[in-house]
Design an enzyme around this catalytic site. Sequence first.
Site, PDB file in Angstrom:
ATOM      1  N   HIS B  71     -10.943  14.231 -21.810  1.00 15.40           N
ATOM      2  CA  HIS B  71      -9.868  13.236 -21.676  1.00 15.40           C
ATOM      3  C   HIS B  71      -9.304  13.279 -20.256  1.00 15.40           C
ATOM      4  O   HIS B  71      -9.160  12.242 -19.604  1.00 15.40           O
ATOM      5  CB  HIS B  71      -8.762  13.513 -22.697  1.00 15.40           C
ATOM      6  CG  HIS B  71      -7.444  12.850 -22.390  1.00 15.40           C
ATOM      7  ND1 HIS B  71      -7.231  11.507 -22.558  1.00 15.40           N
ATOM      8  CD2 HIS B  71      -6.275  13.351 -21.904  1.00 15.40           C
ATOM      9  CE1 HIS B  71      -5.986  11.204 -22.192  1.00 15.40           C
ATOM     10  NE2 HIS B  71      -5.378  12.316 -21.780  1.00 15.40           N
ATOM     11  N   ASP B 100     -15.052  -9.601   4.019  1.00 16.82           N
ATOM     12  CA  ASP B 100     -15.576  -8.686   2.985  1.00 16.82           C
ATOM     13  C   ASP B 100     -15.197  -7.284   3.409  1.00 16.82           C
ATOM     14  O   ASP B 100     -14.538  -7.086   4.425  1.00 16.82           O
ATOM     15  CB  ASP B 100     -17.112  -8.821   2.882  1.00 16.82           C
ATOM     16  CG  ASP B 100     -17.620  -8.353   1.519  1.00 16.82           C
ATOM     17  OD1 ASP B 100     -17.167  -7.291   1.051  1.00 16.82           O
ATOM     18  OD2 ASP B 100     -18.450  -9.049   0.913  1.00 16.82           O
ATOM     19  N   TRP B 142      -9.544  20.265 -17.627  1.00 16.63           N
ATOM     20  CA  TRP B 142     -10.061  19.485 -16.492  1.00 16.63           C
ATOM     21  C   TRP B 142      -9.954  20.282 -15.195  1.00 16.63           C
ATOM     22  O   TRP B 142     -10.613  19.987 -14.219  1.00 16.63           O
ATOM     23  CB  TRP B 142      -9.363  18.122 -16.372  1.00 16.63           C
ATOM     24  CG  TRP B 142      -8.060  18.138 -15.638  1.00 16.63           C
ATOM     25  CD1 TRP B 142      -6.850  18.475 -16.146  1.00 16.63           C
ATOM     26  CD2 TRP B 142      -7.839  17.798 -14.267  1.00 16.63           C
ATOM     27  NE1 TRP B 142      -5.889  18.375 -15.170  1.00 16.63           N
ATOM     28  CE2 TRP B 142      -6.465  17.962 -14.005  1.00 16.63           C
ATOM     29  CE3 TRP B 142      -8.664  17.370 -13.223  1.00 16.63           C
ATOM     30  CZ2 TRP B 142      -5.891  17.717 -12.754  1.00 16.63           C
ATOM     31  CZ3 TRP B 142      -8.096  17.130 -11.983  1.00 16.63           C
ATOM     32  CH2 TRP B 142      -6.726  17.306 -11.750  1.00 16.63           C
ATOM     33  N   SER B 170     -19.061   9.120  -4.770  1.00 18.41           N
ATOM     34  CA  SER B 170     -18.606   7.741  -4.942  1.00 18.41           C
ATOM     35  C   SER B 170     -17.232   7.533  -4.302  1.00 18.41           C
ATOM     36  O   SER B 170     -17.016   6.562  -3.565  1.00 18.41           O
ATOM     37  CB  SER B 170     -18.564   7.419  -6.434  1.00 18.41           C
ATOM     38  OG  SER B 170     -17.747   6.322  -6.678  1.00 18.41           O
ATOM     39  N   SER B 171     -16.314   8.464  -4.568  1.00 23.86           N
ATOM     40  CA  SER B 171     -14.963   8.307  -4.010  1.00 23.86           C
ATOM     41  C   SER B 171     -14.980   8.380  -2.499  1.00 23.86           C
ATOM     42  O   SER B 171     -14.264   7.637  -1.826  1.00 23.86           O
ATOM     43  CB  SER B 171     -14.036   9.414  -4.506  1.00 23.86           C
ATOM     44  OG  SER B 171     -13.885   9.344  -5.869  1.00 23.86           O
ATOM     45  N   HIS B 254      -3.720  19.127  -5.505  1.00 21.56           N
ATOM     46  CA  HIS B 254      -2.421  18.520  -5.279  1.00 21.56           C
ATOM     47  C   HIS B 254      -2.505  17.208  -4.513  1.00 21.56           C
ATOM     48  O   HIS B 254      -1.929  16.218  -4.938  1.00 21.56           O
ATOM     49  CB  HIS B 254      -1.366  19.463  -4.710  1.00 21.56           C
ATOM     50  CG  HIS B 254      -0.022  18.877  -4.983  1.00 21.56           C
ATOM     51  ND1 HIS B 254       0.589  18.979  -6.199  1.00 21.56           N
ATOM     52  CD2 HIS B 254       0.740  18.043  -4.254  1.00 21.56           C
ATOM     53  CE1 HIS B 254       1.686  18.252  -6.203  1.00 21.56           C
ATOM     54  NE2 HIS B 254       1.809  17.677  -5.032  1.00 21.56           N
ATOM     55  N   GLU B 256      -4.862  15.276  -4.636  1.00 20.36           N
ATOM     56  CA  GLU B 256      -5.438  14.368  -5.637  1.00 20.36           C
ATOM     57  C   GLU B 256      -4.332  13.665  -6.435  1.00 20.36           C
ATOM     58  O   GLU B 256      -4.435  12.483  -6.764  1.00 20.36           O
ATOM     59  CB  GLU B 256      -6.347  15.175  -6.571  1.00 20.36           C
ATOM     60  CG  GLU B 256      -6.778  14.470  -7.849  1.00 20.36           C
ATOM     61  CD  GLU B 256      -7.743  13.335  -7.622  1.00 20.36           C
ATOM     62  OE1 GLU B 256      -8.346  13.286  -6.520  1.00 20.36           O
ATOM     63  OE2 GLU B 256      -7.897  12.493  -8.518  1.00 20.36           O
ATOM     64  N   TYR B 258      -1.502  12.756  -5.349  1.00 21.13           N
ATOM     65  CA  TYR B 258      -0.976  11.658  -4.537  1.00 21.13           C
ATOM     66  C   TYR B 258      -1.997  10.558  -4.354  1.00 21.13           C
ATOM     67  O   TYR B 258      -1.634   9.390  -4.196  1.00 21.13           O
ATOM     68  CB  TYR B 258      -0.452  12.199  -3.205  1.00 21.13           C
ATOM     69  CG  TYR B 258       0.733  13.097  -3.449  1.00 21.13           C
ATOM     70  CD1 TYR B 258       1.927  12.548  -3.909  1.00 21.13           C
ATOM     71  CD2 TYR B 258       0.651  14.458  -3.319  1.00 21.13           C
ATOM     72  CE1 TYR B 258       3.002  13.357  -4.214  1.00 21.13           C
ATOM     73  CE2 TYR B 258       1.724  15.275  -3.623  1.00 21.13           C
ATOM     74  CZ  TYR B 258       2.900  14.723  -4.065  1.00 21.13           C
ATOM     75  OH  TYR B 258       3.963  15.514  -4.379  1.00 21.13           O
ATOM     76  N   SER B 269       5.462  -2.075  -4.206  1.00 21.24           N
ATOM     77  CA  SER B 269       6.100  -2.620  -3.006  1.00 21.24           C
ATOM     78  C   SER B 269       5.667  -4.052  -2.725  1.00 21.24           C
ATOM     79  O   SER B 269       6.312  -4.762  -1.955  1.00 21.24           O
ATOM     80  CB  SER B 269       5.762  -1.753  -1.794  1.00 21.24           C
ATOM     81  OG  SER B 269       6.157  -0.435  -2.026  1.00 21.24           O
ATOM     82  N   HIS B 303       2.145  25.702  -5.887  1.00 21.15           N
ATOM     83  CA  HIS B 303       3.187  25.580  -6.916  1.00 21.15           C
ATOM     84  C   HIS B 303       2.567  25.353  -8.299  1.00 21.15           C
ATOM     85  O   HIS B 303       3.273  25.379  -9.289  1.00 21.15           O
ATOM     86  CB  HIS B 303       4.221  24.501  -6.571  1.00 21.15           C
ATOM     87  CG  HIS B 303       3.724  23.099  -6.623  1.00 21.15           C
ATOM     88  ND1 HIS B 303       4.192  22.110  -5.802  1.00 21.15           N
ATOM     89  CD2 HIS B 303       2.792  22.503  -7.390  1.00 21.15           C
ATOM     90  CE1 HIS B 303       3.589  20.976  -6.081  1.00 21.15           C
ATOM     91  NE2 HIS B 303       2.731  21.187  -7.033  1.00 21.15           N
ATOM     92  N   HIS B 304       1.262  25.135  -8.335  1.00 20.20           N
ATOM     93  CA  HIS B 304       0.585  25.040  -9.635  1.00 20.20           C
ATOM     94  C   HIS B 304       0.257  26.412 -10.196  1.00 20.20           C
ATOM     95  O   HIS B 304      -0.274  26.516 -11.288  1.00 20.20           O
ATOM     96  CB  HIS B 304      -0.717  24.250  -9.499  1.00 20.20           C
ATOM     97  CG  HIS B 304      -0.504  22.821  -9.123  1.00 20.20           C
ATOM     98  ND1 HIS B 304      -0.374  21.825 -10.053  1.00 20.20           N
ATOM     99  CD2 HIS B 304      -0.387  22.219  -7.924  1.00 20.20           C
ATOM    100  CE1 HIS B 304      -0.189  20.678  -9.439  1.00 20.20           C
ATOM    101  NE2 HIS B 304      -0.184  20.885  -8.152  1.00 20.20           N
ATOM    102  N   THR B 329       9.968  10.898  -1.364  1.00 15.85           N
ATOM    103  CA  THR B 329       9.779  10.177  -2.619  1.00 15.85           C
ATOM    104  C   THR B 329      11.071   9.473  -3.007  1.00 15.85           C
ATOM    105  O   THR B 329      11.060   8.327  -3.462  1.00 15.85           O
ATOM    106  CB  THR B 329       9.334  11.136  -3.733  1.00 15.85           C
ATOM    107  OG1 THR B 329       8.313  11.985  -3.210  1.00 15.85           O
ATOM    108  CG2 THR B 329       8.802  10.388  -4.925  1.00 15.85           C
ATOM    109  N   LYS B 332      11.580   6.270  -1.135  1.00 15.59           N
ATOM    110  CA  LYS B 332      10.836   5.136  -1.690  1.00 15.59           C
ATOM    111  C   LYS B 332      11.597   4.497  -2.846  1.00 15.59           C
ATOM    112  O   LYS B 332      11.742   3.278  -2.912  1.00 15.59           O
ATOM    113  CB  LYS B 332       9.465   5.597  -2.168  1.00 15.59           C
ATOM    114  CG  LYS B 332       8.546   5.906  -1.016  1.00 15.59           C
ATOM    115  CD  LYS B 332       7.173   6.190  -1.507  1.00 15.59           C
ATOM    116  CE  LYS B 332       6.168   5.947  -0.420  1.00 15.59           C
ATOM    117  NZ  LYS B 332       5.982   4.540  -0.121  1.00 15.59           N
ATOM    118  N   ARG B 451       0.790  24.343 -23.526  1.00 16.38           N
ATOM    119  CA  ARG B 451      -0.140  23.210 -23.530  1.00 16.38           C
ATOM    120  C   ARG B 451      -1.531  23.674 -23.956  1.00 16.38           C
ATOM    121  O   ARG B 451      -1.799  24.862 -24.018  1.00 16.38           O
ATOM    122  CB  ARG B 451      -0.192  22.560 -22.145  1.00 16.38           C
ATOM    123  CG  ARG B 451      -0.835  23.421 -21.089  1.00 16.38           C
ATOM    124  CD  ARG B 451      -0.638  22.837 -19.717  1.00 16.38           C
ATOM    125  NE  ARG B 451      -1.596  21.775 -19.430  1.00 16.38           N
ATOM    126  CZ  ARG B 451      -2.029  21.478 -18.204  1.00 16.38           C
ATOM    127  NH1 ARG B 451      -1.586  22.139 -17.159  1.00 16.38           N
ATOM    128  NH2 ARG B 451      -2.892  20.516 -18.010  1.00 16.38           N
TER     129      ARG B 451
END
Lengths: 405, 528, 191
Positions: B71, B100, B142, B170-171, B254, B256, B258, B269, B303-304, B329, B332, B451
Amino acid sequence: MPSTLFHRAAALLTTLMLSGVAAADWTQRSAENMRPGVTALSQDVYSLHMTVLWICTAIGLLVFGLITWSIFAHRKSKNPVPATFHENIVLEVVWTIIPFFILIGMAIPATRVLIHMEDTTEAELTVRVTGSQWKWHYEYLAYEDDNNVGVGFFSNLATDPAVWERPILSGGLFPVGSARSRVGAEREALSAENPNTFNYMLEVDNKLMLPAGQKVRFLITADDVLHSFWIPDFSVKKDAIPGFVNESWAKIPDDAVGIYRGQCAELCGRLHAFMPIVVEVVPQDEFTAWLEEQKAASAEGPDMTPFADLDEAMAMGEPIFQRACAMCHGAEGQGGIGLPLAGTDLMNNSDRVQENIDILVNGRGAMPSFRAQLSPKEIAAVINFQRHAFGNDGGDLIQPDDVQQ
Amino acid sequence: MSDHHEHHAPTGLKRWLFSTNHKDIGSLYLWFSFIMFLVGGLMALVIRTELLYPGMQVVDPDFFNQMTTVHGLVMVFGAVMPAFVGLANWMIPLMIGAPDMALPRMNNWSFWILPAAFALLLSSVVLSIFADGNPPAPNFGWTFYAPLSSTYGPASTDFFILSVHMMGISSIMGAINVIVTVMNMRAPGMTMMKLPLFVWTWLITAFLLIVVMPVLAGAVTMVLTDRHFGTSFFDAAGGGDPVLFQHIFWFFGHPEVYIMILPAFGVVSAIIPTFARKPLFGYASMVYATGSIALLSFLVWAHHMFAVGMPLAGMLFFMYMTMLISVPTGVKVFNWVATMWRGSLTFEVPMKWAISFVVLFTIGGLSGLMLAFTPADIQYHDSYFVVAHFHYVLVPGAIFSMFAAVYYWLPKWTGVMYDRFWGEMHFWNSLLSVNLLFFPMHFVGLAGMPRRYADYALQFADYNFWISIGAFWFGISQLFLLWVLIKACFLKKGEKATMEVWDNPEGLEWTVPSPAPHHTFDTPPIIK
Amino acid sequence: MSEQELEPQHRNIVRKLVFAVVGMFGFAFAMVPLYEVLCEVTGLNGKTNSRAITQVPEGMVADEERSVLVQFVTRNDPNMPWAFEPMEHSVRVHPGEIKAVNFRVRNDTDQDMVSQAIPSLVPGQAASHFKKTQCFCFDQQPLAANSEQIMPMIFYLDPALPKHLTTITLSYTLFDITDRVNGRAGEVAAR
């Protein structure tokens, strides 16, 4: 000073939101908020949590209030001609600087608590906690001046696999009432000690015994994959890492004698949810007596008296099997993550008894070794049980001496 | 020139398989991501069905872990990221006045790798369900922490590693394409500080992708060599360290986060000014805030992992840096509120999504701020509070912004307005259910539910029941979007959209007809 | 075609970006030695020095004022059948004092085996101040079937050890690396 102000606010909220921390069963535990816990550290952490929570709530309400006001007052029907401004240097600087100061205000108490949390010095009791798939192993290494206590035991989930393999709360798709009322209705008939109801998933066979009033240091490590040792009421959470040792500590106040429960907090494979932690905090003299008793028992060496007959061996083996083996091999020996035991050649061929013993003692493949966890007599009992239960007929009675070799 | 193109334009399957047209590829990406969103959603429903009541009712605990793992992977790499790439493909050339994308053939490649990668990953789930002996699909979360994924990983881990490599390639190709397009193909007069904010946020996202996707590739490669080639990067017995894996993973992980939210900032925006009939407040500060968030994202990864046992100085550093991220943040969020302020607001469906994005993303942001405080994080870490936090920023955050984008630009893509009734139904049902789904997770997390638990203690039972109800409701609500899309894209039913679609919106995309023709801006527009 | 006109310009950026991608892939691997160095310097993760200190700093004197309790704990990886224990469970040392401690291993199996001990020290702050001049953990330790061995470890505490650290615990985990040494890594991995 901000920190005392925060403290006062937090203390007020503590009394508002407090729940029974050493509650005997979950109907008294909080289901909404962090528990303040019982140690000075965990209560500091709780105050920090509440402080930050209320500041965040205030910021959130401010922002949402402005948005709501804007939605009502500045909608097209009320305000057909939009303003045209699109910048305001002063405003932008202000809303960059103010959060910065709020952050500094919050960082000060956080830093203080963190420094306290990391201070593991001057511990009176050192316990090594080893996580493995899927149980905890506790070893008392040092207590006061004794640096080689040599007492240790394993701690397994006591909730019967047969219970969690079947739903215990299924009252139809849309049950009426809450889980509390549904289980609570039956509570007269059930003991709060029952691992299958009130402390479902939170009861173990051997509790970690700790003394009140003394600083306890946990040395945390793992046998196989990562685990995490979490006791919310002590604000202790540290990863158990194979090959490495981490430390954490708790000093439980004298008046906080009681039972505390935690769980493994790092994904460790199939039965991650099935390895709870239960701590029993007792007064210091009671703890010392208990420890002496354990020391004496371990000095005596394992009990090697032979079984009188197969029935005696099987009676001893069944509860051990249900606790240590059934999670993987199934309550009926039907198999699961482990191989099935019912009707297999290994269980029924009397020439393979030695192989059977070998696998239990030394492990094989994914099957762990039980040398450290079970005594020779217990291993013999389990083998006798599995070779004669589930319709198996696995030959002669095995004695503790057969396992010892 | 256009004659030349139409001469060769293939039809049917070949059109899509060999397409180098940014609009076709954008559509492919968007449909692919929507399908993956539904697939990942089904897995979430398996999880929530199991957690409806305490006790194991539906699946084996190991299959439960496979569901949480796949998932997560499907939603991150299959739904959110390709959705934003699809949006970039469609909109960036239109927004900067380019004919293009700069590298159209590579564009085709970067899309068509994805279905292969996910076929590989999902085949392990299919095998786990149907094959003899149910060989497990990836079941280590994951985040695939070693040694659970290396020494203890199931055979399908190798499928997973190859598919992550393919997703990464790909990315990276997509990111290179975006950067080259924005750098080289802007219409004359389109200076950097005139770029629409969506283009800016995507440009910064693309740089983040270039920097961190190779690090992820490195991490999976190390897991592969640990598994099969005798190295011991993450195995203490050979002198390695399992914690090193987490450092490498979160150095990718991390930024990722963002990568998945910056384009959402760009979308919002674009939408809020249109329906506030007022220019975006603080354009320049928005650009700088995005840049600072991107830079800070490289300094907060640990921090993870506050529970792995780090030196005090390290924990303090990562705590302060993480707190600091809330400043840009916050800027924004304040800018969006100021954009709405004293505007002349109307609440078409895209605006509804955008406003709910601002509100609900702020909730996720504030719980993120709470998680920054190390001592408190020791209690939150790996509990449902974390699950609540990142689902708030990803579902009502990233995914709601995608919904906003789809409703906003759908008339431009298809030439017809979306079905208003079902659009409203989709919005209101999603809004209510998403909060029923994720808000109580804060409570059970604080109360101590870890979790990735297949079964839980009884004090968590009531909330989990309602969370699951919210999940089913949210899942069903997404079928309304499917209907809206089928109606607009395939049946072409609905009110004809004008060129501008909305009330005087800003941007070059509104200067081409609706639906946007196959080729636009063959002659670059002049920006004054 | 406009695409071809722009191509040299594109190529330039693409080349730089591909270079960055390759560089970052390399960086992921560079993080491994970087992390090692960081661990040795800061004591992150409680790693102690992995090579012998050959030169004790000149003029190092024992700080008689302070005494630190050093505890030794041992454990086996679950697949390691040897007996492994420290002969002294703790010693009191003054910073700057050189001390030797012995560990005993016994291989009761019928196979010649090779072991590797992995040290881990808490609190991590002390790790960079814990200096070993000799340790069995620097090398793989072979041991014949049914035999016993005494393994020495000689260390001193750097006098710069922070004052508030009064107890240090050094833990060794013993791993069986026989298969790894004999080139049967595949079997280890497939475990």
